[in-house]
Design a protein around this motif. Structure first.
Motif, PDB file in Angstrom:
ATOM      1  N   ARG A  62      56.877  32.479  34.801  1.00  9.44           N
ATOM      2  CA  ARG A  62      56.379  31.755  33.630  1.00  9.44           C
ATOM      3  C   ARG A  62      56.510  30.246  33.817  1.00  9.44           C
ATOM      4  N   GLY A  63      55.587  29.536  33.213  1.00  9.50           N
ATOM      5  CA  GLY A  63      55.635  28.086  33.292  1.00  9.50           C
ATOM      6  C   GLY A  63      54.636  27.465  32.334  1.00  9.50           C
ATOM      7  N   THR A  64      54.490  26.138  32.455  1.00  9.48           N
ATOM      8  CA  THR A  64      53.508  25.420  31.632  1.00  9.48           C
ATOM      9  C   THR A  64      52.675  24.513  32.538  1.00  9.48           C
ATOM     10  N   VAL A  65      51.465  24.228  32.092  1.00  7.92           N
ATOM     11  CA  VAL A  65      50.592  23.325  32.841  1.00  7.92           C
ATOM     12  C   VAL A  65      51.157  21.904  32.726  1.00  7.92           C
ATOM     13  N   TYR A  66      51.538  21.339  33.874  1.00  4.47           N
ATOM     14  CA  TYR A  66      52.101  19.977  33.895  1.00  4.47           C
ATOM     15  C   TYR A  66      50.982  18.946  33.875  1.00  4.47           C
ATOM     16  N   THR A  67      49.988  19.164  34.731  1.00  4.91           N
ATOM     17  CA  THR A  67      48.751  18.402  34.664  1.00  4.91           C
ATOM     18  C   THR A  67      47.698  19.180  35.449  1.00  4.91           C
ATOM     19  N   PHE A  68      46.433  18.785  35.326  1.00  6.43           N
ATOM     20  CA  PHE A  68      45.364  19.563  35.955  1.00  6.43           C
ATOM     21  C   PHE A  68      44.134  18.688  36.129  1.00  6.43           C
ATOM     22  N   THR A  69      43.196  19.197  36.914  1.00  7.07           N
ATOM     23  CA  THR A  69      41.870  18.567  36.999  1.00  7.07           C
ATOM     24  C   THR A  69      40.819  19.660  37.147  1.00  7.07           C
ATOM     25  N   VAL A  70      39.724  19.477  36.478  1.00  9.15           N
ATOM     26  CA  VAL A  70      38.581  20.364  36.677  1.00  9.15           C
ATOM     27  C   VAL A  70      37.771  19.770  37.833  1.00  9.15           C
ATOM     28  N   THR A  71      37.779  20.470  38.964  1.00  9.30           N
ATOM     29  CA  THR A  71      37.116  19.966  40.172  1.00  9.30           C
ATOM     30  C   THR A  71      35.636  20.301  40.125  1.00  9.30           C
ATOM     31  N   HIS A  72      34.812  19.263  40.164  1.00  6.62           N
ATOM     32  CA  HIS A  72      33.363  19.448  40.142  1.00  6.62           C
ATOM     33  C   HIS A  72      32.745  19.279  41.520  1.00  6.62           C
ATOM     34  N   GLN A  73      33.455  18.616  42.432  1.00 10.21           N
ATOM     35  CA  GLN A  73      32.894  18.408  43.772  1.00 10.21           C
ATOM     36  C   GLN A  73      33.960  18.587  44.836  1.00 10.21           C
ATOM     37  N   ASN A  74      33.715  19.523  45.742  1.00  8.96           N
ATOM     38  CA  ASN A  74      34.519  19.707  46.946  1.00  8.96           C
ATOM     39  C   ASN A  74      33.575  20.295  47.984  1.00  8.96           C
ATOM     40  N   GLN A  75      33.299  19.509  49.024  1.00  6.74           N
ATOM     41  CA  GLN A  75      32.307  19.944  50.012  1.00  6.74           C
ATOM     42  C   GLN A  75      32.772  21.134  50.834  1.00  6.74           C
ATOM     43  N   ALA A  76      34.102  21.362  50.874  1.00  6.95           N
ATOM     44  CA  ALA A  76      34.631  22.362  51.798  1.00  6.95           C
ATOM     45  C   ALA A  76      34.383  23.776  51.272  1.00  6.95           C
ATOM     46  N   PRO A  77      33.791  24.631  52.113  1.00  2.00           N
ATOM     47  CA  PRO A  77      33.687  26.025  51.725  1.00  2.00           C
ATOM     48  C   PRO A  77      35.088  26.625  51.721  1.00  2.00           C
ATOM     49  N   PRO A  78      35.433  27.573  50.874  1.00  3.13           N
ATOM     50  CA  PRO A  78      34.573  28.219  49.882  1.00  3.13           C
ATOM     51  C   PRO A  78      34.594  27.521  48.526  1.00  3.13           C
ATOM     52  N   PHE A  79      35.206  26.351  48.462  1.00  2.00           N
ATOM     53  CA  PHE A  79      35.395  25.698  47.160  1.00  2.00           C
ATOM     54  C   PHE A  79      34.084  25.178  46.578  1.00  2.00           C
ATOM     55  N   ALA A  80      33.167  24.767  47.477  1.00  3.68           N
ATOM     56  CA  ALA A  80      31.898  24.210  47.005  1.00  3.68           C
ATOM     57  C   ALA A  80      31.217  25.181  46.038  1.00  3.68           C
ATOM     58  N   ALA A  81      31.243  26.472  46.399  1.00  2.59           N
ATOM     59  CA  ALA A  81      30.563  27.474  45.571  1.00  2.59           C
ATOM     60  C   ALA A  81      31.364  27.820  44.319  1.00  2.59           C
ATOM     61  N   ALA A  82      32.657  27.461  44.309  1.00  2.60           N
ATOM     62  CA  ALA A  82      33.522  27.853  43.195  1.00  2.60           C
ATOM     63  C   ALA A  82      33.602  26.785  42.105  1.00  2.60           C
ATOM     64  N   CYS A  83      33.031  25.588  42.360  1.00  4.22           N
ATOM     65  CA  CYS A  83      33.092  24.514  41.350  1.00  4.22           C
ATOM     66  C   CYS A  83      32.314  24.920  40.097  1.00  4.22           C
ATOM     67  N   PRO A  84      32.780  24.578  38.896  1.00  2.00           N
ATOM     68  CA  PRO A  84      34.034  23.868  38.658  1.00  2.00           C
ATOM     69  C   PRO A  84      35.234  24.819  38.631  1.00  2.00           C
ATOM     70  N   TYR A  85      36.307  24.423  39.308  1.00  2.00           N
ATOM     71  CA  TYR A  85      37.550  25.206  39.255  1.00  2.00           C
ATOM     72  C   TYR A  85      38.693  24.296  38.813  1.00  2.00           C
ATOM     73  N   VAL A  86      39.768  24.917  38.349  1.00  2.00           N
ATOM     74  CA  VAL A  86      40.875  24.141  37.785  1.00  2.00           C
ATOM     75  C   VAL A  86      42.041  24.116  38.759  1.00  2.00           C
ATOM     76  N   MET A  87      42.304  22.951  39.306  1.00  2.00           N
ATOM     77  CA  MET A  87      43.505  22.745  40.121  1.00  2.00           C
ATOM     78  C   MET A  87      44.575  22.154  39.215  1.00  2.00           C
ATOM     79  N   ALA A  88      45.811  22.584  39.409  1.00  2.00           N
ATOM     80  CA  ALA A  88      46.871  22.159  38.481  1.00  2.00           C
ATOM     81  C   ALA A  88      48.225  22.139  39.166  1.00  2.00           C
ATOM     82  N   TYR A  89      49.150  21.395  38.564  1.00  2.00           N
ATOM     83  CA  TYR A  89      50.565  21.584  38.815  1.00  2.00           C
ATOM     84  C   TYR A  89      51.110  22.390  37.649  1.00  2.00           C
ATOM     85  N   VAL A  90      51.854  23.449  37.975  1.00  2.00           N
ATOM     86  CA  VAL A  90      52.546  24.214  36.939  1.00  2.00           C
ATOM     87  C   VAL A  90      54.040  23.947  37.052  1.00  2.00           C
ATOM     88  N   GLN A  91      54.628  23.623  35.928  1.00  3.23           N
ATOM     89  CA  GLN A  91      56.079  23.437  35.849  1.00  3.23           C
ATOM     90  C   GLN A  91      56.686  24.808  35.595  1.00  3.23           C
TER      91      GLN A  91
END
Lengths: 140, 386
Positions: A62-91
């Motif tokens: 269990r934890g809480t979202v410390y901070t996050f970003t909704v990623t709209h652009q990442n050229q690297a596969p497989p992330f390009a096809a997964a945008c927008p995805y949420v990258m975060a730090y969880v406390q």
């Protein structure tokens, strides 16, 4: 958001306990028997006192979202096809902050402070390893 | 005798190229070395201290650079701590000269990131087989994504507005419009920034630095020797370094390397923030500028949004920042720390024409290397003229 198959994890003897734990559906952290520090990322020594007397333990997940970003652009596969995805730090409840993804929720609904629980994606591998990637999803 | 003021920047050169498919990194470094030595009134035969870094130089890179330049230095330092490396090189060079280990040091940088199509900000996050990287690479960590997480936290905690970050980009572009070699010179508005596409929320395209080719060089020698050379010596009054990461006990994502490095540099120089005439800070993203100014102590953490508003960091404002147009508009070949010290030097020598800060006597330059929000380094210089 397209379903993302996370890139393969590579483990050393120091880090495999974490990935093998994830494959069992457990969030595994390290604790120093000498000074009680809980640490992540896992390593061969305590990052507070340099003792080598460490143990793995199963954290609550269990934890809480410390901070996050909704990623709209990442050229690297497989992330390009997964945008927008949420990258975060969880406390985590136990202390360490983990870099991760938040899944199972509309990216626009993610908030700092949101309660989350660990979620595991097993990796299909041909090298005999049983590893999973740790993500987090909103707590019920 | 104290290190503060003992050594000086005697010559600088910013390579004018922004697109160099016909050049190699070492060639850009060598052309820059010639430019900075000409500026100082010295030759390559005077150089006995070699400092350099680039995005592609490997473990023996600095030795290969010595070979390329046919140099046999008495002091060699290939420290690579990311984009801040060159500010650390200047302080290391000052320390080495002060200790008598070399007499004339040259600091070099070159890059063909743009012409080699290196996706500096948004192309990472796959392919690494390093087990330590496996705690990042499955998640598609991008450079911009990490800075975006810092921006998100700042906005949530302190109410910092996208418009305030946008004003930073607008200001850098205004400065670039006065720099003949800047890559992006057409003025932009806050609306332009906010209506550009989201790359990693809350950062938009125009919150991000550009990608260019480029390079530069700095010549460091003793202040005593510099006084006999061609240019007015720009004295190295203070320096400091730091490393920040997100390991056990990491205080906060909003605490950056600029805090420790800045305190060390201001302490050595014995000057106050209010004494500073201009600041050159690494602007990989708009949030980098805001957070750096906070951590250097120009305002409290949380007050950066107000601090950068209302023209305060523009030419003519209370603390002009990045007069060359910065990485946001002038050039960003991947490690732009060297340009911070080069522009600060030119400003202190009064050579910047339309973008010159009137009567500039004291400047701070702070470089961030690596990635804010993950592991990063900081290096600060306080530079001044008599």
């Amino acid at each position: 958001m397209a379903d993302l198959t996370h890139p393969k994890v590579h483990a050393s003897w120091e880090t495999r306990g974490y990935w093998e734990g994830a494959a069992r559906g457990e969030l595994v952290l390290q604790r120093c028997r000498a000074c009680a520090t809980v640490q992540h990322k896992p390593r061969g020594v305590c990052a507070t006192c340099l003792s080598g007397d460490l143990e793995h333990f199963v954290a609550s997940g269990r934890g809480t979202v410390y901070t996050f970003t909704v990623t709209h652009q990442n050229q690297a596969p497989p992330f390009a096809a997964a945008c927008p995805y949420v990258m975060a730090y969880v406390q985590t409840e136990e202390g360490p902050r983990l870099l991760t993804h938040i899944v199972g929720v509309d990216p626009e609904a993610v908030q700092i402070g949101m309660a989350v629980v660990a979620d595991f994606q097993s990796q299909e591998r041909t090298d005999g390893e049983q590893f999973a990637v740790v993500r987090f999803r909103p707590a019920d | 005798m104290s290190l503060s003021g003992a050594c000086a920047i005697a010559g600088v050169y910013e390579h004018p190229t922004r697109w160099a498919p016909d050049k190699t990194e070492f060639q850009i470094m060598a052309e820059s070395a010639k430019g900075a030595l000409d500026d100082a009134g010295l030759t390559i035969n005077d150089v006995d201290g070699l400092f350099g870094a680039s995005m592609t130089m490997g473990a023996m890179g600095i030795v290969e650079l010595a070979e390329y330049l046919n140099l046999k230095p008495t002091y060699i330092d290939g420290t690579n701590i990311g984009g801040s490396s060159f500010l650390a090189h200047v302080s290391h060079a000052a320390a080495a000269i002060h200790a008598g280990m070399c007499k004339v040091a040259i600091v070099l940088y070159g890059s063909t990131a743009a012409s080699n199509a290196v996706a500096i900000g948004t192309g990472m996050g796959h392919g690494s087989r390093n087990p330590w990287d496996s705690f990042q690479s499955p998640y598609g960590m991008t450079t911009v994504g990490s800075y975006a997480m810092v921006a998100q936290l700042h906005m949530q905690r302190y109410g910092t507005k996208p418009e305030q970050l946008a004003e930073i980009a607008v200001t850098m572009r205004r400065h670039a419009s006065m720099n003949p070699v800047a890559k992006m010179r057409t003025p932009i508005t806050v609306d332009d920034v906010l209506s550009s596409r989201l790359i990693s929320a809350p950062l938009h395209l125009l919150d991000c630095c550009i990608i260019s080719d480029g390079g530069g060089a700095i010549v460091v020698t003793s202040t005593e020797r510099a006084k006999d050379l061609r240019r007015k010596p720009v004295q190295i009054l203070g320096c400091g370094e730091s490393v920040c990461h997100q390991e056990i006990g990491a205080p906060d994502l909003l605490t950056m390397g600029a805090r420790q490095a800045g305190e060390l540099a201001f302490g050595m120089a014995g000057v106050q923030r209010s004494d500073i005439d201009l600041a050159m800070v690494y602007d990989s993203f708009t949030i980098t500028v805001l957070s750096t100014l906070e951590n250097l102590g120009f305002c409290k953490v949380g007050e950066g949004g107000d601090f950068v508003s209302g023209g305060r960091i523009g030419l003519g404002g209370e603390l002009p920042v990045n007069l060359d147009g910065g990485g946001l508009s002038s050039n960003h070949p991947g490690m732009r720390g060297i340009f911070l010290a080069i522009e600060a030097t030119k400003q202190l020598r009064g050579e910047c024409g339309e973008r010159q800060v009137a009567n500039a006597k004291l400047a701070v330059a702070h470089g961030t290397g690596g990635t804010l929000g993950v592991a990063h380094s900081g290096a600060t210089l306080i530079l001044g003229v008599e």
